[in-house]
Design a protein around this motif. Structure first.
Motif, PDB file in Angstrom:
ATOM      1  N   UNK A  26       0.825  -1.213   0.000  1.00 21.53           N
ATOM      2  CA  UNK A  26       0.000   0.000   0.000  1.00 21.53           C
ATOM      3  C   UNK A  26       0.857   1.259   0.000  1.00 21.53           C
ATOM      4  N   UNK A  27       2.070   1.166   0.529  1.00 20.60           N
ATOM      5  CA  UNK A  27       2.958   2.329   0.512  1.00 20.60           C
ATOM      6  C   UNK A  27       3.272   2.744  -0.913  1.00 20.60           C
ATOM      7  N   UNK A  28       3.524   1.758  -1.762  1.00 20.99           N
ATOM      8  CA  UNK A  28       3.866   2.064  -3.160  1.00 20.99           C
ATOM      9  C   UNK A  28       2.669   2.632  -3.914  1.00 20.99           C
ATOM     10  N   UNK A  29       1.461   2.203  -3.542  1.00 18.66           N
ATOM     11  CA  UNK A  29       0.263   2.633  -4.264  1.00 18.66           C
ATOM     12  C   UNK A  29      -0.365   3.894  -3.687  1.00 18.66           C
ATOM     13  N   UNK A  30       0.055   4.282  -2.497  1.00 14.68           N
ATOM     14  CA  UNK A  30      -0.576   5.411  -1.819  1.00 14.68           C
ATOM     15  C   UNK A  30       0.042   6.736  -2.253  1.00 14.68           C
ATOM     16  N   UNK A  31      -0.728   7.799  -2.057  1.00 13.77           N
ATOM     17  CA  UNK A  31      -0.209   9.148  -2.286  1.00 13.77           C
ATOM     18  C   UNK A  31       0.837   9.473  -1.235  1.00 13.77           C
ATOM     19  N   UNK A  32       1.705  10.450  -1.504  1.00  9.70           N
ATOM     20  CA  UNK A  32       2.645  10.898  -0.473  1.00  9.70           C
ATOM     21  C   UNK A  32       1.902  11.339   0.784  1.00  9.70           C
ATOM     22  N   UNK A  33       2.598  11.340   1.911  1.00 12.15           N
ATOM     23  CA  UNK A  33       1.960  11.646   3.187  1.00 12.15           C
ATOM     24  C   UNK A  33       1.268  12.997   3.167  1.00 12.15           C
ATOM     25  N   UNK A  34       1.928  14.022   2.655  1.00  4.83           N
ATOM     26  CA  UNK A  34       1.316  15.350   2.654  1.00  4.83           C
ATOM     27  C   UNK A  34       0.043  15.369   1.810  1.00  4.83           C
ATOM     28  N   UNK A  35       0.032  14.618   0.713  1.00  6.25           N
ATOM     29  CA  UNK A  35      -1.179  14.541  -0.097  1.00  6.25           C
ATOM     30  C   UNK A  35      -2.288  13.812   0.663  1.00  6.25           C
ATOM     31  N   UNK A 134     -17.946   0.374   6.717  1.00  5.57           N
ATOM     32  CA  UNK A 134     -16.772  -0.395   6.311  1.00  5.57           C
ATOM     33  C   UNK A 134     -15.848   0.472   5.457  1.00  5.57           C
ATOM     34  N   UNK A 135     -14.548   0.326   5.669  1.00  6.95           N
ATOM     35  CA  UNK A 135     -13.539   1.051   4.896  1.00  6.95           C
ATOM     36  C   UNK A 135     -12.584   0.060   4.243  1.00  6.95           C
ATOM     37  N   UNK A 136     -12.203   0.346   3.023  1.00  5.01           N
ATOM     38  CA  UNK A 136     -11.227  -0.481   2.329  1.00  5.01           C
ATOM     39  C   UNK A 136      -9.843  -0.295   2.950  1.00  5.01           C
ATOM     40  N   UNK A 137      -8.993  -1.310   2.864  1.00  6.25           N
ATOM     41  CA  UNK A 137      -7.642  -1.175   3.429  1.00  6.25           C
ATOM     42  C   UNK A 137      -6.888   0.053   2.912  1.00  6.25           C
ATOM     43  N   UNK A 138      -7.072   0.379   1.656  1.00  5.52           N
ATOM     44  CA  UNK A 138      -6.369   1.552   1.107  1.00  5.52           C
ATOM     45  C   UNK A 138      -6.849   2.845   1.761  1.00  5.52           C
ATOM     46  N   UNK A 139      -8.143   2.910   2.112  1.00  4.69           N
ATOM     47  CA  UNK A 139      -8.663   4.101   2.793  1.00  4.69           C
ATOM     48  C   UNK A 139      -8.124   4.189   4.218  1.00  4.69           C
ATOM     49  N   UNK A 140      -8.092   3.051   4.913  1.00  4.06           N
ATOM     50  CA  UNK A 140      -7.536   3.029   6.262  1.00  4.06           C
ATOM     51  C   UNK A 140      -6.079   3.478   6.235  1.00  4.06           C
ATOM     52  N   UNK A 141      -5.335   3.001   5.246  1.00  3.55           N
ATOM     53  CA  UNK A 141      -3.920   3.352   5.118  1.00  3.55           C
ATOM     54  C   UNK A 141      -3.755   4.859   4.940  1.00  3.55           C
ATOM     55  N   UNK A 142      -4.631   5.472   4.136  1.00  2.05           N
ATOM     56  CA  UNK A 142      -4.565   6.927   3.944  1.00  2.05           C
ATOM     57  C   UNK A 142      -4.801   7.660   5.259  1.00  2.05           C
ATOM     58  N   UNK A 143      -5.765   7.194   6.037  1.00  2.00           N
ATOM     59  CA  UNK A 143      -6.027   7.829   7.325  1.00  2.00           C
ATOM     60  C   UNK A 143      -4.820   7.712   8.253  1.00  2.00           C
ATOM     61  N   UNK A 144      -4.184   6.553   8.246  1.00  2.00           N
ATOM     62  CA  UNK A 144      -3.000   6.384   9.100  1.00  2.00           C
ATOM     63  C   UNK A 144      -1.869   7.303   8.653  1.00  2.00           C
ATOM     64  N   UNK A 145      -1.723   7.500   7.362  1.00  2.00           N
ATOM     65  CA  UNK A 145      -0.689   8.404   6.854  1.00  2.00           C
ATOM     66  C   UNK A 145      -1.023   9.864   7.154  1.00  2.00           C
ATOM     67  N   UNK A 146      -2.321  10.154   7.297  1.00  2.00           N
ATOM     68  CA  UNK A 146      -2.768  11.529   7.522  1.00  2.00           C
ATOM     69  C   UNK A 146      -2.752  11.929   8.985  1.00  2.00           C
ATOM     70  N   UNK A 147      -2.618  10.955   9.891  1.00  2.00           N
ATOM     71  CA  UNK A 147      -2.800  11.213  11.316  1.00  2.00           C
ATOM     72  C   UNK A 147      -1.617  11.932  11.946  1.00  2.00           C
ATOM     73  N   UNK A 148      -1.917  12.830  12.880  1.00  2.47           N
ATOM     74  CA  UNK A 148      -0.891  13.355  13.776  1.00  2.47           C
ATOM     75  C   UNK A 148      -0.662  12.373  14.922  1.00  2.47           C
ATOM     76  N   UNK A 168       4.091   1.023   9.897  1.00  7.05           N
ATOM     77  CA  UNK A 168       4.490   0.745   8.517  1.00  7.05           C
ATOM     78  C   UNK A 168       4.101   1.901   7.601  1.00  7.05           C
ATOM     79  N   UNK A 169       2.937   2.489   7.847  1.00  2.00           N
ATOM     80  CA  UNK A 169       2.432   3.555   6.966  1.00  2.00           C
ATOM     81  C   UNK A 169       3.272   4.817   7.036  1.00  2.00           C
ATOM     82  N   UNK A 170       3.982   5.027   8.158  1.00  2.00           N
ATOM     83  CA  UNK A 170       4.648   6.308   8.351  1.00  2.00           C
ATOM     84  C   UNK A 170       6.104   6.273   7.918  1.00  2.00           C
ATOM     85  N   UNK A 171       6.285   6.168   6.603  1.00  2.00           N
ATOM     86  CA  UNK A 171       7.639   6.209   6.053  1.00  2.00           C
ATOM     87  C   UNK A 171       8.218   7.618   6.089  1.00  2.00           C
TER      88      UNK A 171
END
Length: 240
Positions: A26-35, A134-148, A168-171
């Motif tokens: 999901x890291x490879x498929x996800x938008x950058x953290x700021x996005x 229900x949320x898809x794994x990709x949506x959950x991953x975006x939320x984790x990348x967006x979190x403070x 894992x999400x917070x590269x």
């Protein structure tokens, strides 16, 4: 190492803590953290400067959702500066909806969120956003990348893979993990901020500390936790 004698044999008993993929596809498929930060805040109707606490749990009484919402309420009580500036976005996946006790718990979570929003919310601000679909794994991953802050407040949990998924999400090595001592992941992710989820005052102060944590300390803690998950990922677990 433990052994059990059984039927003339000695059987070894070991622990094999379950883990997650590292690195995650999901890291490879996800938008950058700021996005991701911008996308999630836009979807939730939040201004860019809102501090976002994210929870991801099943709607299950073992997950401590009511206690988590009450801890955010206590944070807003004790720290006026956070009023209007901090939001808990709680993804609460429906679970066992055919069981009356779970439906009642869902109602209790929703009622608690409404009460806190009525107390501290305004026309343009809700401190609690309950996402009980229900949320898809990709949506959950975006939320984790967006979190403070990622808040795992389980009252009892075998492991809790959300904690590891956040790491894992917070590269970008940013964000803070607030983790219940009653989740198995707390035995491994010792660089998280460990809480007793039933101690609301302590939880509120821990979230306050997480929101104020310097970037350098965030990075140090995340590097330690990422190294743990990298060494003991799901592939090593399966192999062992």
């Amino acid at each position: 190492r433990w052994t059990i004698g059984w039927d003339g044999r000695q059987v070894s008993v070991k622990t094999y803590p379950v883990s997650v993929e590292y690195p995650s596809p999901l890291t490879r498929r996800s938008s950058p953290v700021e996005a991701c930060r911008a996308e999630v805040r836009r979807e939730l109707g939040l201004p860019p400067d809102i501090r976002l606490v994210v929870g991801v749990d099943r709607l299950d009484y073992t997950k401590g959702l009511v206690e988590k919402i009450c801890a955010i309420e206590r944070l807003l009580e004790r720290h006026d500066a956070h009023q209007g500036r901090v939001v808990l976005a709680q993804i609460a996946e429906p679970s066992r909806t055919g069981v009356a006790a779970y439906r009642e718990y869902h109602a209790r979570v929703a009622e608690t969120a409404c009460r806190v929003n009525a107390r501290f919310g305004t026309e343009n601000y809700r401190p609690i956003i309950l996402l009980d679909t229900r949320h898809e794994p990709s949506d959950v991953f975006r939320f984790l990348r967006a979190a403070d802050v990622c808040y795992v407040g389980s009252l009892r949990d075998g492991m809790n893979l959300v904690a590891k998924e956040f790491v894992v999400a917070r590269d970008d090595h940013r964000g803070v993990l607030v983790l219940s001592a009653f989740a198995g992941a707390a035995r491994e992710l010792t660089a998280a901020l460990i809480i007793n989820p039933t101690d609301l005052n302590a939880c509120a102060e821990t979230v306050a500390a997480a929101l104020c944590m310097p970037a350098a300390e965030q990075a140090t803690r995340l590097r330690v936790m990422r190294s743990v998950v990298a060494r003991y990922n799901t592939y090593r677990w399966a192999e062992e």
